[in-house]
Design a protein around this motif. Structure first.
Motif, PDB file in Angstrom:
ATOM      1  N   UNK A  29       0.804  -1.227   0.131  1.00 19.32           N
ATOM      2  CA  UNK A  29       0.001  -0.155   0.058  1.00 19.32           C
ATOM      3  C   UNK A  29       1.057   1.257  -0.061  1.00 19.32           C
ATOM      4  N   UNK A  30       1.010   1.905  -1.124  1.00 18.79           N
ATOM      5  CA  UNK A  30       1.847   3.027  -1.049  1.00 18.79           C
ATOM      6  C   UNK A  30       0.946   4.223  -0.860  1.00 18.79           C
ATOM      7  N   UNK A  31       1.588   5.375  -0.045  1.00 26.93           N
ATOM      8  CA  UNK A  31       0.911   6.478   0.461  1.00 26.93           C
ATOM      9  C   UNK A  31       0.489   7.285  -0.761  1.00 26.93           C
ATOM     10  N   UNK A  57       4.633  13.231  -5.153  1.00 25.14           N
ATOM     11  CA  UNK A  57       5.179  14.308  -4.295  1.00 25.14           C
ATOM     12  C   UNK A  57       5.430  14.151  -2.855  1.00 25.14           C
ATOM     13  N   UNK A  58       4.631  12.930  -2.394  1.00 20.86           N
ATOM     14  CA  UNK A  58       4.752  12.317  -1.168  1.00 20.86           C
ATOM     15  C   UNK A  58       6.108  11.385  -1.196  1.00 20.86           C
ATOM     16  N   UNK A  59       6.302  10.653  -2.323  1.00 21.55           N
ATOM     17  CA  UNK A  59       7.330  10.002  -2.285  1.00 21.55           C
ATOM     18  C   UNK A  59       8.942  10.881  -2.416  1.00 21.55           C
ATOM     19  N   UNK A  60       8.717  12.014  -3.110  1.00 19.36           N
ATOM     20  CA  UNK A  60       9.799  12.820  -3.542  1.00 19.36           C
ATOM     21  C   UNK A  60      10.196  13.583  -2.382  1.00 19.36           C
ATOM     22  N   UNK A  61       9.199  14.340  -1.662  1.00 18.61           N
ATOM     23  CA  UNK A  61       9.202  15.427  -0.606  1.00 18.61           C
ATOM     24  C   UNK A  61       8.657  15.037   0.840  1.00 18.61           C
ATOM     25  N   UNK A  62       7.871  13.911   0.916  1.00 23.81           N
ATOM     26  CA  UNK A  62       7.192  13.663   2.232  1.00 23.81           C
ATOM     27  C   UNK A  62       5.912  14.618   2.262  1.00 23.81           C
ATOM     28  N   UNK A 238       4.418  -4.815 -11.685  1.00 22.78           N
ATOM     29  CA  UNK A 238       4.709  -5.334 -10.111  1.00 22.78           C
ATOM     30  C   UNK A 238       5.958  -4.916  -9.924  1.00 22.78           C
ATOM     31  N   UNK A 239       6.942  -4.691 -10.671  1.00 16.13           N
ATOM     32  CA  UNK A 239       8.118  -4.054 -10.275  1.00 16.13           C
ATOM     33  C   UNK A 239       8.049  -2.468  -9.769  1.00 16.13           C
ATOM     34  N   UNK A 240       7.457  -1.650 -10.330  1.00 19.27           N
ATOM     35  CA  UNK A 240       7.169  -0.548  -9.827  1.00 19.27           C
ATOM     36  C   UNK A 240       6.356  -0.487  -8.406  1.00 19.27           C
ATOM     37  N   UNK A 241       5.416  -1.222  -8.478  1.00 13.64           N
ATOM     38  CA  UNK A 241       4.640  -1.270  -7.038  1.00 13.64           C
ATOM     39  C   UNK A 241       5.768  -1.741  -5.837  1.00 13.64           C
ATOM     40  N   UNK A 242       6.225  -2.711  -6.127  1.00 14.16           N
ATOM     41  CA  UNK A 242       7.232  -3.432  -5.080  1.00 14.16           C
ATOM     42  C   UNK A 242       8.225  -2.418  -4.700  1.00 14.16           C
ATOM     43  N   UNK A 243       8.578  -1.350  -5.776  1.00 15.82           N
ATOM     44  CA  UNK A 243       9.862  -0.366  -5.245  1.00 15.82           C
ATOM     45  C   UNK A 243       9.208   0.810  -5.016  1.00 15.82           C
ATOM     46  N   UNK A 244       7.906   0.951  -4.830  1.00 20.95           N
ATOM     47  CA  UNK A 244       7.231   2.119  -4.005  1.00 20.95           C
ATOM     48  C   UNK A 244       6.970   3.035  -5.090  1.00 20.95           C
ATOM     49  N   UNK A 245       6.561   3.006  -6.332  1.00 21.58           N
ATOM     50  CA  UNK A 245       6.031   3.782  -7.495  1.00 21.58           C
ATOM     51  C   UNK A 245       4.815   3.388  -7.708  1.00 21.58           C
ATOM     52  N   UNK A 246       3.790   4.153  -7.938  1.00 25.19           N
ATOM     53  CA  UNK A 246       2.756   4.096  -8.092  1.00 25.19           C
ATOM     54  C   UNK A 246       2.343   4.020  -9.636  1.00 25.19           C
ATOM     55  N   UNK A 305     -11.584   4.759 -19.115  1.00 28.13           N
ATOM     56  CA  UNK A 305     -11.418   5.343 -17.958  1.00 28.13           C
ATOM     57  C   UNK A 305     -10.113   5.021 -17.606  1.00 28.13           C
ATOM     58  N   UNK A 306      -9.488   5.999 -16.730  1.00 30.10           N
ATOM     59  CA  UNK A 306      -8.239   6.090 -16.046  1.00 30.10           C
ATOM     60  C   UNK A 306      -8.461   6.207 -14.459  1.00 30.10           C
ATOM     61  N   UNK A 307      -7.359   5.174 -13.950  1.00 32.56           N
ATOM     62  CA  UNK A 307      -7.449   5.230 -12.576  1.00 32.56           C
ATOM     63  C   UNK A 307      -5.773   5.157 -11.919  1.00 32.56           C
ATOM     64  N   UNK A 308      -5.801   4.885 -10.667  1.00 38.98           N
ATOM     65  CA  UNK A 308      -4.543   5.202 -10.091  1.00 38.98           C
ATOM     66  C   UNK A 308      -4.066   3.870  -9.248  1.00 38.98           C
ATOM     67  N   UNK A 309      -3.076   3.065  -9.850  1.00 42.36           N
ATOM     68  CA  UNK A 309      -2.901   1.783  -8.937  1.00 42.36           C
ATOM     69  C   UNK A 309      -1.824   2.358  -7.938  1.00 42.36           C
ATOM     70  N   UNK A 310      -2.152   1.986  -6.884  1.00 43.45           N
ATOM     71  CA  UNK A 310      -1.381   2.431  -5.693  1.00 43.45           C
ATOM     72  C   UNK A 310      -1.052   1.398  -4.671  1.00 43.45           C
ATOM     73  N   UNK A 311      -1.214  -0.137  -4.935  1.00 42.86           N
ATOM     74  CA  UNK A 311      -0.876  -1.211  -4.431  1.00 42.86           C
ATOM     75  C   UNK A 311      -1.364  -2.476  -4.550  1.00 42.86           C
ATOM     76  N   UNK A 312      -0.994  -3.439  -3.832  1.00 43.98           N
ATOM     77  CA  UNK A 312      -1.757  -4.944  -4.253  1.00 43.98           C
ATOM     78  C   UNK A 312      -2.375  -5.369  -2.939  1.00 43.98           C
ATOM     79  N   UNK A 313      -3.276  -6.219  -3.167  1.00 49.70           N
ATOM     80  CA  UNK A 313      -4.010  -7.285  -2.123  1.00 49.70           C
ATOM     81  C   UNK A 313      -3.978  -8.667  -2.505  1.00 49.70           C
TER      82      UNK A 313
END
Length: 369
Positions: A29-31, A57-62, A238-246, A305-313
């Motif tokens: 679950x990426x913020x 922005x969260x990833x880069x600056x918090x 999968x690789x992007x998500x695993x490494x914190x990229x949405x 439709x466009x959406x935003x992948x932020x993690x996995x379940x």
């Protein structure tokens, strides 16, 4: 009494083993920022990719910063109008767009916080662009027919005036956290490198490991996509998500087995399971390259439709799903999120936009990045 409790416990245990009702656990679950609604508009492309930028922005600056989706919409419409008029109506004009349009607009027009530009006029609480778009399209058709035999350059100002009436005038500068910015200087302050983002896809009618312009209606700006083999396309997500990229996801949601209400998107192996699979685990179809391509070419798969992948379940059987942030509000089983199976993504996704550092090393090499 002990016997009764034992039988009850046995029944609960037995039901848990054989139960097919979805039970999900978070894997990754990426913020990000909260789920919101695009309301009665076709601006999912802006909502999804703005959400993507907010996670970046969260990833880069918090920092958590709520960006204005409608500022981007307002900034892009004049370009869409120009494209429509110059192509004499032989182009798409409407509410649609793609992820790269948001990146391109950020470079050209900057971005602003939501509280600076809401896109809502006085006494409005929700978005509805139907009338605005109909008015602009009617005007553009007049400009194309050119009844005066010489098109006045004022047509661009007329379109801008309509946008100002319905969405509000664009701010030239503003104060945020005690500092004065222009939209461009504010974008620069967010530490986002627009050249770091690319769009990947997978189609067999174009060469693998090459970039191409995908022929879909909303690609009015002729954005380029990098073409990957289907399995490698999924591996990179999968690789992007695993490494914190949405990732910003473009896909088809017209299937009956895409349910915003149930928060699930799946492809049943058997048609008779189409209803049950929205609430119960059922076998899914194996998606081949040929089947994906055929569904695209016969228009069963479109970029609607466009959406935003932020993690996995994962479900109780260990099957993994993508956690996809939608922009239809919170009134759904998963509070605005859709859990999308790998089969659904393989078949119905058009593309994803992501940071290049989220790619596999072999993919970077294959693409020459």
């Amino acid at each position: 009494m002990k016997k009764t409790l034992f039988i009850f416990s046995l029944l609960v245990f037995t039901n848990s083993i054989f139960s097919q009702i979805y039970e999900f656990q978070t894997i990754k679950d990426i913020e990000g920022t909260p789920v919101i609604s695009q309301d009665q508009t076709g601006t999912c492309w802006s909502f999804s990719t703005t959400s993507f930028l907010e996670s970046e922005i969260i990833r880069l600056t918090g920092k958590k910063i709520n960006l204005s989706e409608m500022y981007t919409v307002r900034s892009i419409y004049p370009k869409k109008a120009w494209n429509y008029v110059m192509r004499q109506g032989k182009a798409q004009f409407g509410e649609g767009g793609l992820a790269h349009d948001v990146i391109n607009s950020a470079v050209e027009n900057g971005v602003v916080p939501e509280n600076i530009y809401t896109g809502l006029t006085e006494n409005q609480a929700t978005y509805n662009h139907a009338e605005m778009v109909a008015v602009m399209e009617a005007m553009l058709k007049v400009y194309i027919t050119n009844p005066g035999k010489k098109l006045s350059p004022q047509w661009k100002e007329a379109i801008a005036s309509v946008l100002d009436v319905y969405l509000g005038e664009i701010p030239t500068d503003f104060i945020f956290d005690g500092k004065k910015y222009t939209p461009k200087s504010f974008f620069e302050s967010l530490k986002i490198n627009p050249n770091a983002y690319i769009t990947i896809s997978s189609f067999s009618h174009e060469p693998i490991y090459k970039s191409f312009v995908l022929d879909i209606p909303d690609n009015f700006s002729n954005g380029k996509f990098y073409n990957l083999p289907l399995e490698e396309y999924v591996e990179n997500i999968d690789n992007a998500l695993e490494n914190g990229y949405t990732l910003s996801l473009d896909c088809d949601v017209s299937e009956a087995t895409f349910s915003g209400k149930n928060g699930i998107a799946v492809i049943p192996a058997n048609d008779e399971d189409a209803k049950l699979i929205l609430t119960e685990i059922k076998p899914e179809k194996n998606i081949s390259v040929a089947y994906r391509q055929a569904e695209f070419e016969n228009f069963a798969t479109q970029d609607d439709h466009l959406m935003h992948i932020i993690g996995k379940v994962k479900d109780q059987k260990g099957t993994q799903y993508y956690k996809v942030k939608n922009s239809w509000g919170l009134s759904s089983k998963n509070k605005g999120f859709v859990y999308m199976s790998v089969a659904y993504l393989k078949l119905k996704s058009i593309s994803v936009l992501l940071h290049k550092d989220g790619l596999l090393k072999k993919t970077k090499t294959n693409l020459g990045l």
